[in-house]
Design a protein around this motif. Structure first.
Motif: not given
Length: 289
Positions: A149-151, A172-179, A194-201
């Motif tokens: 998920i784009l972070l 905002v990106y910290n809020y998205i990260g917490d979600k 987790s199998s739900i990861g994040a995209v971080v540049g």
């Protein structure tokens, strides 16, 4: 779970994810001259890159836009590329960045987790709201699929939205990260991620420790290395003991042959060399945390 498989591949082969952002201008003249259909041109180039690197990389990221741009024949090359990677036993991330809700999101999930365009992971954009993520979760829970998920992205325009302050309570990106972290715990693998990861540049070194510490059990897809300016030192803080993330490079690997006089004939060998150089750059900077 799919994240355990990816984690194990990173343990064996390192963090480098080869991005198959295959534009026609990246393809050597020998292939362009020898093949006539777009699907054959794109797929044969990809196949040579995959065959030259599959023993030294854990996964591939295939950006759908480069195939959609060529219509039906381009999507045939996309299909063949995904199938080839998976049939060779590697992990494939479909970079589709979809964002929608309800029945539309369910259709996207079916399109990219089943049938002709089946992949192991897909990328999603959460900025429409987290109800746009929900329709994919059944595939994560029951069909061994994963999400990135784009972070916080690597482009300059990320600051337009992702860096906005939320009433003095952080960006905002910290809020998205917490979600992302909140929904990730239900889908934990034995590897501790987790199998739900994040995209971080991987182009913002000053923020990497904060993001890694905040999202401790979230596995990262890290774009931005190479052509976008990222180096090994910029990405290692997103990792833990050399794992916990994959570092993507596309142009830096698949067009590396253009620097050499004999590159047209040996483009796949130079792609392999670029992967090995990138692995060395990352491993030389890796911290033990």
């Amino acid at each position: 779970m799919i994240i355990d498989r990816l984690y194990e591949e990173v343990e064996k082969k390192g963090n480098v994810c080869v991005g198959l952002d295959t534009a026609l201008e990246y393809i050597p003249s020998t292939i362009l001259n020898n093949y006539h259909s777009i699907d054959d041109i794109l797929f044969y180039f990809n196949k040579r890159i995959i065959d030259a690197t599959i023993d030294i990389v854990p996964c591939y990221k295939v950006q759908i836009a480069f195939y959609e741009a060529h219509g039906l024949n381009g999507m045939l090359a996309y299909k063949k590329t995904l199938e080839y990677i998976r049939n060779k036993g590697s992990v494939v991330v479909a970079d589709i960045k979809r964002a929608d809700i309800s029945s539309t999101a369910k259709a996207y999930a079916r399109a990219h987790f089943e049938g002709d365009f089946e992949s192991d992971f897909i990328t999603l954009n959460p900025y429409m709201g987290f109800d746009s993520i929900t329709p994919y979760l059944d595939y994560v829970e029951n069909k061994n699929k994963g999400l990135f998920i784009l972070l916080r992205t690597s482009n300059d325009g990320a600051k337009d939205i992702q860096y906005l302050d939320i009433n003095g309570n952080g960006k905002v990106y910290n809020y998205i990260g917490d979600k992302i972290k909140d929904i990730s715990y239900k889908y934990m693998g034995k590897c501790g991620y987790s199998s739900i990861g994040a995209v971080v540049g991987g182009t913002h070194l000053e923020e990497s420790d904060e993001i890694r510490n905040r999202l401790g059990k979230v596995f990262f897809l890290i774009p931005g290395y190479g052509a976008q300016g990222g180096k090994g030192k910029d990405v290692v803080s997103y990792l833990k003991n050399g794992n916990g993330g994959i570092v993507n490079s596309s142009r830096g690997i698949i067009t590396s042959y253009k620097k050499y006089d004999d590159g047209v004939e040996k483009f796949d060998s130079y792609a392999r060399d670029a992967v090995l150089d990138m692995k060395e750059d990352i491993s030389s900077e890796t911290k033990t945390i």
